[in-house]
Design a protein around this motif. Structure first.
Motif, PDB file in Angstrom:
ATOM      1  N   ALA A  21      -4.986 -13.655  -8.601  1.00 12.93           N
ATOM      2  CA  ALA A  21      -4.221 -12.547  -8.033  1.00 12.93           C
ATOM      3  C   ALA A  21      -2.749 -12.692  -8.391  1.00 12.93           C
ATOM      4  N   THR A  22      -2.130 -11.602  -8.824  1.00 15.93           N
ATOM      5  CA  THR A  22      -0.687 -11.598  -9.063  1.00 15.93           C
ATOM      6  C   THR A  22       0.051 -11.003  -7.879  1.00 15.93           C
ATOM      7  N   SER A  23      -0.657 -10.225  -7.076  1.00 17.95           N
ATOM      8  CA  SER A  23      -0.076  -9.671  -5.857  1.00 17.95           C
ATOM      9  C   SER A  23      -1.211  -9.156  -4.985  1.00 17.95           C
ATOM     10  N   GLN A  24      -0.875  -8.895  -3.753  1.00 18.10           N
ATOM     11  CA  GLN A  24      -1.852  -8.340  -2.831  1.00 18.10           C
ATOM     12  C   GLN A  24      -1.123  -7.419  -1.872  1.00 18.10           C
ATOM     13  N   VAL A  25      -1.704  -6.265  -1.620  1.00 18.96           N
ATOM     14  CA  VAL A  25      -1.181  -5.321  -0.648  1.00 18.96           C
ATOM     15  C   VAL A  25      -2.237  -5.168   0.424  1.00 18.96           C
ATOM     16  N   GLN A  26      -1.815  -5.271   1.660  1.00 21.39           N
ATOM     17  CA  GLN A  26      -2.757  -5.163   2.759  1.00 21.39           C
ATOM     18  C   GLN A  26      -2.515  -3.868   3.512  1.00 21.39           C
ATOM     19  N   LEU A  27      -3.545  -3.027   3.575  1.00 26.93           N
ATOM     20  CA  LEU A  27      -3.448  -1.803   4.356  1.00 26.93           C
ATOM     21  C   LEU A  27      -3.575  -2.136   5.825  1.00 26.93           C
ATOM     22  N   GLN A  28      -2.752  -1.501   6.635  1.00 25.26           N
ATOM     23  CA  GLN A  28      -2.801  -1.672   8.073  1.00 25.26           C
ATOM     24  C   GLN A  28      -3.309  -0.363   8.680  1.00 25.26           C
ATOM     25  N   PHE A  29      -4.458  -0.418   9.343  1.00 25.88           N
ATOM     26  CA  PHE A  29      -4.995   0.759  10.006  1.00 25.88           C
ATOM     27  C   PHE A  29      -4.681   0.661  11.486  1.00 25.88           C
ATOM     28  N   ARG A  30      -4.292   1.793  12.062  1.00 26.01           N
ATOM     29  CA  ARG A  30      -3.894   1.781  13.467  1.00 26.01           C
ATOM     30  C   ARG A  30      -3.958   3.194  14.047  1.00 26.01           C
ATOM     31  N   ASN A  31      -3.723   3.267  15.340  1.00 24.51           N
ATOM     32  CA  ASN A  31      -3.649   4.540  16.032  1.00 24.51           C
ATOM     33  C   ASN A  31      -2.401   5.280  15.547  1.00 24.51           C
ATOM     34  N   PRO A  32      -2.468   6.583  15.310  1.00 19.37           N
ATOM     35  CA  PRO A  32      -1.292   7.326  14.861  1.00 19.37           C
ATOM     36  C   PRO A  32      -0.074   7.193  15.769  1.00 19.37           C
ATOM     37  N   THR A  33      -0.280   6.952  17.065  1.00 20.87           N
ATOM     38  CA  THR A  33       0.868   6.808  17.969  1.00 20.87           C
ATOM     39  C   THR A  33       1.684   5.556  17.660  1.00 20.87           C
ATOM     40  N   GLN A  34       1.153   4.638  16.864  1.00 14.33           N
ATOM     41  CA  GLN A  34       1.874   3.419  16.506  1.00 14.33           C
ATOM     42  C   GLN A  34       2.758   3.598  15.268  1.00 14.33           C
ATOM     43  N   THR A  35       2.826   4.809  14.721  1.00 13.77           N
ATOM     44  CA  THR A  35       3.616   5.031  13.507  1.00 13.77           C
ATOM     45  C   THR A  35       5.063   5.390  13.797  1.00 13.77           C
ATOM     46  N   GLY A  36       5.401   5.595  15.059  1.00 14.02           N
ATOM     47  CA  GLY A  36       6.779   5.960  15.402  1.00 14.02           C
ATOM     48  C   GLY A  36       6.903   7.454  15.594  1.00 14.02           C
ATOM     49  N   TYR A  37       7.744   7.852  16.517  1.00 21.79           N
ATOM     50  CA  TYR A  37       7.896   9.268  16.840  1.00 21.79           C
ATOM     51  C   TYR A  37       8.733   9.989  15.800  1.00 21.79           C
TER      52      TYR A  37
END
Length: 173
Positions: A21-37
């Motif tokens: 691996a030269t890099s890795q990106v990790q997707l974070q799944f969450r409730n939409p309310t955790q994305t900021g208002y």
């Protein structure tokens, strides 16, 4: 490394353990309310009938455009997941242009069906989607997408991160 990425089938063993691996990106799944208002995103954050899932890779990207300083940050994708599919209904990010932060929202006029359920070996599903992004005097972008998912294999996949059984191989065009 002489790896075969094309072969597939039933009860197949994909062995990619020698990849480095030269890099890795990790997707974070969450409730939409955790994305900021944000007032622009209110309907995607607080109405479960619109969305119930959000993801981000948490990265910021500088765009290399000669003579212009542009950065994209705080990207979020908004999905509606139910028993029949997972569909992307919106995305959002902050665009910083010459020191000015502009919130950008893309609402799909026709959602992007990421996965149609159930997902089984041999299935093929095609969907069309579309969204338009407009920032007056700066950006106009109309995207029309056609997605075809084909489940062309199942078995076990081995990567430098581990071995995973009961795996489906899905190709997306």
């Amino acid at each position: 490394l002489n790896l075969d990425f094309e072969s597939t089938g039933t009860n197949f063993n994909w062995n990619f353990e020698n990849l480095v691996a030269t890099s890795q990106v990790q997707l974070q799944f969450r409730n939409p309310t955790q994305t900021g208002y944000s007032p622009f995103l209110f309907p995607f954050i607080y109405f479960p009938s619109n969305t119930n899932l959000s993801s981000t890779d948490g990265t910021s990207n500088a765009l290399n455009i000669p003579g212009q300083a542009i950065e994209i940050s705080d990207s979020n994708d908004y999905y509606k997941k139910n028993s029949t599919d997972v569909r992307q209904v919106a995305s959002a990010f902050k665009l910083v242009y010459n020191g000015i932060t502009i919130p950008v929202q893309n609402q799909y006029s026709s959602p992007d069906i990421i996965y149609q359920f159930p997902i089984n070996y041999g299935n093929t599903h095609t969907s069309n989607s579309e969204y338009t992004t407009t920032i007056p005097s700066l950006l106009y972008r109309n995207r029309q997408l056609s997605r075809t998912n084909t489940v062309d294999g199942w078995g076990t996949v081995t990567t430098p991160f581990g071995t995973f059984s009961n795996t489906l191989r899905i190709t997306t065009n």
